[in-house]
Enzyme design. Structure first.
Site, PDB file in Angstrom:
ATOM      1  N   SER A   8       0.831  -1.198   0.000  1.00  0.00           N
ATOM      2  CA  SER A   8       0.000   0.000   0.000  1.00  0.00           C
ATOM      3  C   SER A   8       0.868   1.251   0.000  1.00  0.00           C
ATOM      4  CB  SER A   8      -0.897   0.025   1.240  1.00  0.00           C
ATOM      5  OG  SER A   8      -1.434   1.316   1.394  1.00  0.00           O
ATOM      6  N   HIS A  33      -1.088  -1.226  -4.327  1.00  0.00           N
ATOM      7  CA  HIS A  33      -2.364  -0.866  -3.705  1.00  0.00           C
ATOM      8  C   HIS A  33      -2.426   0.641  -3.497  1.00  0.00           C
ATOM      9  CE1 HIS A  33      -5.917  -1.943  -1.249  1.00  0.00           C
ATOM     10  NE2 HIS A  33      -5.538  -0.988  -0.415  1.00  0.00           N
ATOM     11  N   ASP A  35      -4.676   3.697  -2.098  1.00  0.00           N
ATOM     12  CA  ASP A  35      -5.794   4.008  -1.209  1.00  0.00           C
ATOM     13  C   ASP A  35      -6.336   5.405  -1.460  1.00  0.00           C
ATOM     14  OD1 ASP A  35      -6.084   1.697   0.637  1.00  0.00           O
ATOM     15  OD2 ASP A  35      -3.974   2.129   1.075  1.00  0.00           O
ATOM     16  N   MET A  37      -9.044   8.136  -0.466  1.00  0.00           N
ATOM     17  CA  MET A  37      -9.952   8.505   0.638  1.00  0.00           C
ATOM     18  C   MET A  37     -10.475   9.916   0.417  1.00  0.00           C
ATOM     19  SD  MET A  37      -7.787   7.109   3.879  1.00  0.00           S
ATOM     20  CE  MET A  37      -6.854   5.575   3.812  1.00  0.00           C
ATOM     21  N   HIS A  66      -8.109   1.056  -4.289  1.00  0.00           N
ATOM     22  CA  HIS A  66      -9.075   0.849  -3.208  1.00  0.00           C
ATOM     23  C   HIS A  66      -9.790   2.169  -2.929  1.00  0.00           C
ATOM     24  CE1 HIS A  66      -9.559  -0.200   1.395  1.00  0.00           C
ATOM     25  NE2 HIS A  66     -10.721  -0.137   0.764  1.00  0.00           N
ATOM     26  N   MET A  68     -12.097   4.391  -0.973  1.00  0.00           N
ATOM     27  CA  MET A  68     -12.804   4.601   0.293  1.00  0.00           C
ATOM     28  C   MET A  68     -13.492   5.950   0.153  1.00  0.00           C
ATOM     29  SD  MET A  68      -9.820   3.110   2.736  1.00  0.00           S
ATOM     30  CE  MET A  68      -8.640   3.267   1.404  1.00  0.00           C
ATOM     31  N   MET A 137     -11.698  -5.960   5.054  1.00  0.00           N
ATOM     32  CA  MET A 137     -10.865  -5.032   5.828  1.00  0.00           C
ATOM     33  C   MET A 137     -10.555  -5.659   7.190  1.00  0.00           C
ATOM     34  SD  MET A 137     -10.157  -2.415   3.986  1.00  0.00           S
ATOM     35  CE  MET A 137      -9.238  -1.584   5.289  1.00  0.00           C
ATOM     36  N   GLY A 142      -9.065   3.970   6.856  1.00  0.00           N
ATOM     37  CA  GLY A 142      -8.778   5.386   7.084  1.00  0.00           C
ATOM     38  C   GLY A 142      -7.299   5.669   7.314  1.00  0.00           C
ATOM     39  N   PHE A 143      -6.614   4.753   7.975  1.00  0.00           N
ATOM     40  CA  PHE A 143      -5.224   5.015   8.326  1.00  0.00           C
ATOM     41  C   PHE A 143      -4.362   3.758   8.251  1.00  0.00           C
ATOM     42  CE2 PHE A 143      -8.033   7.955  10.443  1.00  0.00           C
ATOM     43  CZ  PHE A 143      -7.463   9.183  10.132  1.00  0.00           C
ATOM     44  N   GLY A 145      -0.902   1.601   9.564  1.00  0.00           N
ATOM     45  CA  GLY A 145      -0.230   1.397  10.843  1.00  0.00           C
ATOM     46  C   GLY A 145      -1.094   0.917  11.991  1.00  0.00           C
ATOM     47  N   ASP A 175      -6.656  -6.391   4.109  1.00  0.00           N
ATOM     48  CA  ASP A 175      -6.003  -5.083   4.142  1.00  0.00           C
ATOM     49  C   ASP A 175      -6.101  -4.495   5.539  1.00  0.00           C
ATOM     50  OD1 ASP A 175      -5.105  -2.512   3.640  1.00  0.00           O
ATOM     51  OD2 ASP A 175      -6.781  -1.943   2.339  1.00  0.00           O
ATOM     52  N   GLY A 176      -4.935  -4.260   6.136  1.00  0.00           N
ATOM     53  CA  GLY A 176      -4.883  -3.616   7.437  1.00  0.00           C
ATOM     54  C   GLY A 176      -4.142  -4.470   8.455  1.00  0.00           C
ATOM     55  N   GLY A 177      -2.994  -3.961   8.905  1.00  0.00           N
ATOM     56  CA  GLY A 177      -2.232  -4.665   9.936  1.00  0.00           C
ATOM     57  C   GLY A 177      -1.594  -5.961   9.470  1.00  0.00           C
ATOM     58  N   GLY A 197       1.115  -2.047   4.087  1.00  0.00           N
ATOM     59  CA  GLY A 197       1.666  -0.695   4.005  1.00  0.00           C
ATOM     60  C   GLY A 197       2.894  -0.569   4.861  1.00  0.00           C
ATOM     61  N   SER A 198       2.690  -0.429   6.166  1.00  0.00           N
ATOM     62  CA  SER A 198       3.830  -0.192   7.049  1.00  0.00           C
ATOM     63  C   SER A 198       4.822  -1.354   7.077  1.00  0.00           C
ATOM     64  CB  SER A 198       3.356   0.161   8.459  1.00  0.00           C
ATOM     65  OG  SER A 198       2.190  -0.526   8.793  1.00  0.00           O
TER      66      SER A 198
HETATM   67  C1  DX5 Z   1      -6.335   1.593   5.445  1.00  0.00           C
HETATM   68  C2  DX5 Z   1      -5.880   1.262   4.045  1.00  0.00           C
HETATM   69  C3  DX5 Z   1      -4.765   0.314   4.001  1.00  0.00           C
HETATM   70  C4  DX5 Z   1      -3.524   0.750   4.729  1.00  0.00           C
HETATM   71  C5  DX5 Z   1      -2.848  -0.456   5.280  1.00  0.00           C
HETATM   72  O1  DX5 Z   1      -7.552   2.232   5.396  1.00  0.00           O
HETATM   73  O2  DX5 Z   1      -6.945   0.721   3.279  1.00  0.00           O
HETATM   74  O3  DX5 Z   1      -4.472  -0.063   2.664  1.00  0.00           O
HETATM   75  O4  DX5 Z   1      -2.619   1.445   3.927  1.00  0.00           O
HETATM   76  O5  DX5 Z   1      -1.740  -0.060   6.027  1.00  0.00           O
HETATM   77  P1  DX5 Z   1      -1.026  -1.060   7.049  1.00  0.00           P
HETATM   78  O6  DX5 Z   1      -0.545  -2.221   6.255  1.00  0.00           O
HETATM   79  O7  DX5 Z   1       0.042  -0.237   7.632  1.00  0.00           O
HETATM   80  O8  DX5 Z   1      -2.099  -1.476   8.044  1.00  0.00           O
HETATM   81 ZN    ZN Z   2      -6.481  -0.194   1.292  1.00  0.00          ZN
END
Ligand code: DX5
Ligand code: ZN
Length: 222
Positions: A8, A33, A35, A37, A66, A68, A137, A142-143, A145, A175-177, A197-198
């Site tokens: 991401s 990916h 994102d 928003m 993606h 959002m 999800m 939204g964020f 990390g 997606d997420g964590g 992402g992170s």
């Molecule tokens: C969150 C995004 C994700 C986000 C994942 O709303 O849809 O794609 O970037 O980031 P990590 O992998 O750090 O959770």
């Molecule tokens: Zn995403």
């Protein structure tokens, strides 16, 4: 199903997003990916179609966009023209789900349908014949990390079971964590496309981070 890693860009250095995209493609990612928003569907604002269009010039990698945003139907065409190869929107958005799927397909783009953590995965079941991917999800969107919500594995298993029973080939994305540990948990439950992402951008070597995620996902699926 084939394992795919989709880093991401939300966690990259936006001042050099084009270079970062090239680096990710060279590091062995399957998809990129992106994102989007709108500050309305989620409490954060990122970038839109013009930014995606300029990154498109830098790489041929699959663009996994993606959305959002509250009104994906209104903007679908702009994102496809900008270079999306697969366009994912939320079942919780304000747009009519079937009309939006039809619109995206009519423009020869792949379609993903996403559910937020509190939405039952059964909401995507009526559309499994007409979509390419379901995005479950594993954090509140939204964020970047945030921590993986382990309760989501039940939704992944339920969807996997449904797909096996009905013989449909639809990718299951999470997606997420996602990190080197949670990737295995999600893969075990049945996911095959992993957004990170992170875990990728926080690593010293993108290549090693991507390989590690792939290896840990694959071990579960042997
Ligand atoms: C969150 C995004 C994700 C986000 C994942 O709303 O849809 O794609 O970037 O980031 P990590 O992998 O750090 O959770
Ligand atoms: Zn995403």
């Amino acid at each position: 199903m084939m394992i795919k890693i989709s880093p991401s860009m939300l966690s990259c250095d936006f001042s050099k997003i084009g270079e970062e995209a090239e680096k990710i493609a060279q590091a062995g990612a399957d998809m990129l990916h992106l994102d989007v928003m709108d500050g309305h569907f989620v409490p954060n604002i990122t970038f839109g179609a013009p930014v995606i269009k300029s990154i498109r010039n830098r790489s041929d990698i699959v663009f996994d966009v993606h959305l959002m945003i509250s009104d994906p139907l209104k903007y679908a065409e702009a994102f496809i023209k900008a270079g999306a190869d697969i366009l994912t929107f939320h079942v919780e958005s304000d747009s009519d789900v079937k009309v939006t799927i039809d619109k995206i397909r009519s423009l020869s783009c792949k379609v993903g349908l996403s559910v937020k953590p509190n939405t039952p995965v059964e909401e995507v079941f009526p559309y499994l014949d007409v979509i390419d991917m379901v995005l479950i999800m594993t954090v509140e969107p939204g964020f970047g990390g945030q921590s993986f919500m382990s309760g989501m594995t039940e939704k992944i298993s339920l969807l996997k079971k449904k797909l096996l029973e009905t013989g449909k080939t639809v990718d299951i994305q999470v997606d997420g964590g996602i990190n080197e540990e949670t990737v295995a948990v999600a893969a075990q439950a049945g996911a095959n496309v992993f957004v990170a992402g992170s875990a990728v951008f926080g690593a010293e070597s993108y290549k090693e981070a991507i390989s590690l995620l792939r290896r840990n996902a694959e071990i579960c699926c042997l």
